[in-house]
Design a protein around this motif. Structure first.
Motif, PDB file in Angstrom:
ATOM      1  N   ASP A  16       0.837  -1.199   0.000  1.00  0.00           N
ATOM      2  CA  ASP A  16       0.000   0.000   0.000  1.00  0.00           C
ATOM      3  C   ASP A  16       0.876   1.255   0.000  1.00  0.00           C
ATOM      4  O   ASP A  16       2.020   1.213   0.467  1.00  0.00           O
ATOM      5  CB  ASP A  16      -0.918   0.013   1.238  1.00  0.00           C
ATOM      6  CG  ASP A  16      -2.069   0.998   1.082  1.00  0.00           C
ATOM      7  OD1 ASP A  16      -2.438   1.344  -0.057  1.00  0.00           O
ATOM      8  OD2 ASP A  16      -2.615   1.434   2.117  1.00  0.00           O
ATOM      9  N   HIS A  18       0.316   5.674   0.524  1.00  0.00           N
ATOM     10  CA  HIS A  18      -0.531   6.854   0.690  1.00  0.00           C
ATOM     11  C   HIS A  18       0.323   8.109   0.570  1.00  0.00           C
ATOM     12  O   HIS A  18       1.512   8.105   0.890  1.00  0.00           O
ATOM     13  CB  HIS A  18      -1.248   6.853   2.049  1.00  0.00           C
ATOM     14  CG  HIS A  18      -2.433   5.942   2.089  1.00  0.00           C
ATOM     15  ND1 HIS A  18      -3.711   6.363   1.826  1.00  0.00           N
ATOM     16  CD2 HIS A  18      -2.525   4.617   2.330  1.00  0.00           C
ATOM     17  CE1 HIS A  18      -4.543   5.344   1.916  1.00  0.00           C
ATOM     18  NE2 HIS A  18      -3.850   4.259   2.226  1.00  0.00           N
ATOM     19  N   HIS A  50      -2.845  -1.173   6.629  1.00  0.00           N
ATOM     20  CA  HIS A  50      -3.526  -1.578   5.392  1.00  0.00           C
ATOM     21  C   HIS A  50      -2.771  -2.701   4.690  1.00  0.00           C
ATOM     22  O   HIS A  50      -3.392  -3.654   4.185  1.00  0.00           O
ATOM     23  CB  HIS A  50      -3.660  -0.387   4.434  1.00  0.00           C
ATOM     24  CG  HIS A  50      -4.611   0.660   4.915  1.00  0.00           C
ATOM     25  ND1 HIS A  50      -4.923   1.779   4.179  1.00  0.00           N
ATOM     26  CD2 HIS A  50      -5.321   0.751   6.068  1.00  0.00           C
ATOM     27  CE1 HIS A  50      -5.788   2.520   4.857  1.00  0.00           C
ATOM     28  NE2 HIS A  50      -6.031   1.915   6.006  1.00  0.00           N
TER      29      HIS A  50
HETATM   30 MG    MG Z   1      -4.547   2.166   2.007  1.00  0.00          MG
END
Ligand code: MG
Length: 167
Positions: A16, A18, A50
């Motif tokens: 993941d 961000h 995540h």
């Molecule tokens: Mg995420």
């Protein structure tokens, strides 16, 4: 599928990223880290948590975090990602899976992760009912290269191994 005695094992992988922006708190592995930027997302954007959720869902062939917790659903707006992890744990344990170990890496140019690493392990291991030696969290940089190196975002990867007892 490799069978070991009465168990079989499943590996899962999560990844993941961000974006880092001003005006948001930085939460990684359930720990609030003092920093001048935070991660942008529908939830608290805890990229490590995540990646762990996705690895758990991947190992149990239950899809991905976006399917279970869609960012279009207002119910998940500003949700704390450790709550997503709790619900992910319930999903995999309801299928009879147990966690053997988790190995995760945070990829960030800044801040320094090491002062917060043990707190992250404690929080995440409590949620997942595992001991500290079953969860490892590493941190690295990209030596200034690319968007992560420029500090535009933070990424995390994770592999997990699950076991399932055959009936
Ligand atoms: Mg995420």
């Amino acid at each position: 599928m490799i069978k070991l005695l009465d168990n079989y094992m499943r590996i899962g992988y999560g990844y993941d990223v961000h974006r880092l922006i001003k005006g948001r708190p930085l939460i990684l592995g359930g720990v609030k880290i003092p920093f001048d930027k935070g991660l942008l997302g529908h939830s608290d954007a805890d990229v490590l948590t995540h990646a762990i959720c996705d690895a758990l869902l991947g190992a149990s062939a239950l899809g991905d975090i976006g399917q279970h917790f869609p960012d279009t659903d207002p119910a998940y707006k500003n949700i704390i990602s450790t709550t997503i992890l709790e619900q992910t744990y319930q999903l995999i344990s309801s299928q009879g899976y147990e966690i053997i170990n988790i190995d995760a890496t945070i990829i960030a140019e800044a801040p320094k992760i090491s002062p917060y690493r043990e707190s992250m392990r404690e929080i995440l291991s409590d949620i997942l009912f595992i001991s500290l030696n079953q969860i490892n969290i590493k941190a690295t940089t990209t030596e200034g290269l690319g968007y992560l190196g420029k500090g535009e975002g933070i990424a995390a990867t994770c592999v997990v191994l699950l076991s399932k007892t055959l009936q």
